[in-house]
Design an enzyme around this catalytic site. Structure first.
Site, mmCIF file in Angstrom:
data_model
loop_
_atom_site.group_PDB
_atom_site.id
_atom_site.type_symbol
_atom_site.label_atom_id
_atom_site.label_comp_id
_atom_site.label_asym_id
_atom_site.label_seq_id
_atom_site.Cartn_x
_atom_site.Cartn_y
_atom_site.Cartn_z
ATOM 1 N N LYS A 149 2.881 -2.423 -7.654
ATOM 2 C CA LYS A 149 1.792 -1.736 -8.340
ATOM 3 C C LYS A 149 1.685 -2.222 -9.784
ATOM 4 O O LYS A 149 2.689 -2.245 -10.508
ATOM 5 C CB LYS A 149 2.058 -0.220 -8.340
ATOM 6 C CG LYS A 149 2.071 0.395 -6.949
ATOM 7 C CD LYS A 149 0.671 0.525 -6.397
ATOM 8 C CE LYS A 149 0.702 1.274 -5.074
ATOM 9 N NZ LYS A 149 -0.652 1.384 -4.480
ATOM 10 N N GLU A 212 -5.171 -6.596 -5.384
ATOM 11 C CA GLU A 212 -5.864 -5.490 -4.720
ATOM 12 C C GLU A 212 -6.549 -4.575 -5.734
ATOM 13 O O GLU A 212 -5.932 -4.175 -6.719
ATOM 14 C CB GLU A 212 -4.813 -4.708 -3.919
ATOM 15 C CG GLU A 212 -5.376 -3.681 -2.984
ATOM 16 C CD GLU A 212 -4.268 -3.152 -2.055
ATOM 17 O OE1 GLU A 212 -3.445 -3.960 -1.572
ATOM 18 O OE2 GLU A 212 -4.226 -1.940 -1.823
ATOM 19 N N ASP A 237 -9.751 -1.848 -1.818
ATOM 20 C CA ASP A 237 -9.036 -0.737 -1.194
ATOM 21 C C ASP A 237 -9.769 0.581 -1.500
ATOM 22 O O ASP A 237 -10.499 1.106 -0.658
ATOM 23 C CB ASP A 237 -7.591 -0.708 -1.715
ATOM 24 C CG ASP A 237 -6.726 0.301 -0.991
ATOM 25 O OD1 ASP A 237 -7.175 0.857 0.018
ATOM 26 O OD2 ASP A 237 -5.588 0.543 -1.434
ATOM 27 N N LYS A 261 -7.326 1.977 5.472
ATOM 28 C CA LYS A 261 -6.377 3.061 5.692
ATOM 29 C C LYS A 261 -6.945 3.893 6.835
ATOM 30 O O LYS A 261 -7.782 4.769 6.619
ATOM 31 C CB LYS A 261 -6.258 3.909 4.426
ATOM 32 C CG LYS A 261 -5.622 3.172 3.257
ATOM 33 C CD LYS A 261 -5.614 4.043 2.030
ATOM 34 C CE LYS A 261 -4.561 3.609 1.027
ATOM 35 N NZ LYS A 261 -4.560 2.188 0.710
HETATM 36 MG MG MG Z 1 -4.142 -0.088 -2.742
#
Ligand code: MG
Length: 333
Positions: A149, A212, A237, A261
């Site tokens: 991240k 991302e 995303d 997702k």
């Molecule tokens: Mg993500």
């Protein structure tokens, strides 16, 4: 067909708090549901919303479940409104589970998922410097694709850690950078420029697979432009949390990677149709669901993944004792 419908709220604490640009997350709450048809076949489903990511809230999902009768029909399952994408997923996947005539014990089924082939899974590294200490354990467990991240600390600090990380990670590693929409346009350019440079210099043996969601959802045009200006791939995303958003971005010309997702994207049957029709480049990813939703999500990933990309379900080390936990919940239901 008519189904007996039961549901139960669950709460589980992360082994350690999950840090992203959206903040810290400590407790996962969701709903486990069960459909039993007239022939007593059972289907399990899970509603695992992440409202800050674009799905309905847990409250909205609960309200929806509470207003349903104890006996529901196919019509109800397949006409859940688009405002409740996590519910669409939970109910439809329970319906599919039952429809597959899956008679395996849920716990046995889950055990096989708890020891996945980690080669095909991407492991989430902790944010910041902690990544430098954690990757090795994950590597020993067999993971070869990592996600880190970014956009959490100051960019100068993160670039410095990144520099250490890429010189430490072994060759044949793939590294994904996830900004969760937390970069400015200038910062996104700097990250992409840095990644392109690494590739050009060829001194780093590992592959930066993609960056991302560099920018917030509102800056779609900027991301589209960035995706055409750099060699490093960009994945969307947050921008494509639900099927409607996914279709809109595709329609506006996005041909980069789509991070899906399944737990919150919406109806699995409509997702299937879209992916098959447009042959999009997908990465399937977790919403920190339990093994029930994960089973349904991995099934979709197996059907719809292209380009051999690792799925983002390498999160087992975040939860402790999943099997025991599910067993308790199961006894309770
Ligand atoms: Mg993500």
């Amino acid at each position: 067909m008519r189904y007996q419908f039961k549901f139960r709220l669950y709460r589980r604490k992360f082994g350690r708090s999950l840090t992203t640009n959206h903040g810290n997350w400590d407790i996962r709450e969701g709903i486990i549901l069960r459909l039993t048809d007239e022939t007593l076949r059972v289907g399990w489903g899970e509603i695992a919303p992440i409202s800050w990511f674009g799905s309905e809230t847990l409250e909205q999902a609960l309200d929806f479940c509470r207003q349903l009768p104890a006996e529901i029909t196919d019509e109800i399952i397949f006409s859940i409104p688009d405002e409740l994408p996590a519910c669409q997923f939970g109910f439809e996947s329970a319906w599919e589970w039952r429809n597959r005539g899956n008679e395996e014990n849920i716990i046995t089924l889950n055990s096989s998922l708890l020891t996945p082939n980690s080669l095909f899974y991407s492991a989430l590294l902790p944010a910041g410097e902690a990544a430098l200490n954690q990757w090795e354990t994950l590597w020993q467990q067999g993971y070869r694709t990592f996600k880190w991240k970014i956009g959490v600390d100051a960019i100068a600090d993160e670039l410095e850690i990144f520099e250490s990380l890429i010189h430490t990670l072994p060759a044949s590693t793939k590294l994904r950078l996830d900004a969760n929409g937390g970069l400015s346009y200038e910062e996104a350019n700097l990250w992409l420029w840095t990644c392109d440079n690494l590739k050009a210099n060829a001194e780093i043996p590992l592959e930066i697979e993609f960056l991302e969601q560099p920018l917030p959802i509102e800056q779609f045009q900027e991301m589209l432009e960035l995706s055409m200006s750099y060699k490093t791939a960009i994945a969307l995303d947050e921008s494509i949390a639900t099927l409607g958003q996914l279709a809109a971005c595709h329609q506006q010309g996005w041909r980069g990677i789509f991070v899906i997702k399944p737990g919150i994207v919406g109806s699995p049957s409509r997702l299937r149709k879209f992916c098959q029709q447009h042959k999009i480049d997908t990465v399937f990813s977790s919403v920190f669901e339990t093994a029930i939703a994960r089973l349904a999500a991995l099934q979709l990933a197996a059907e719809l993944s292209r380009n051999n990309r690792a799925v983002g379900f390498g999160i087992d080390h975040f939860f402790e004792q999943e099997e025991t936990w599910l067993q308790c919940l199961w006894n309770d239901l």
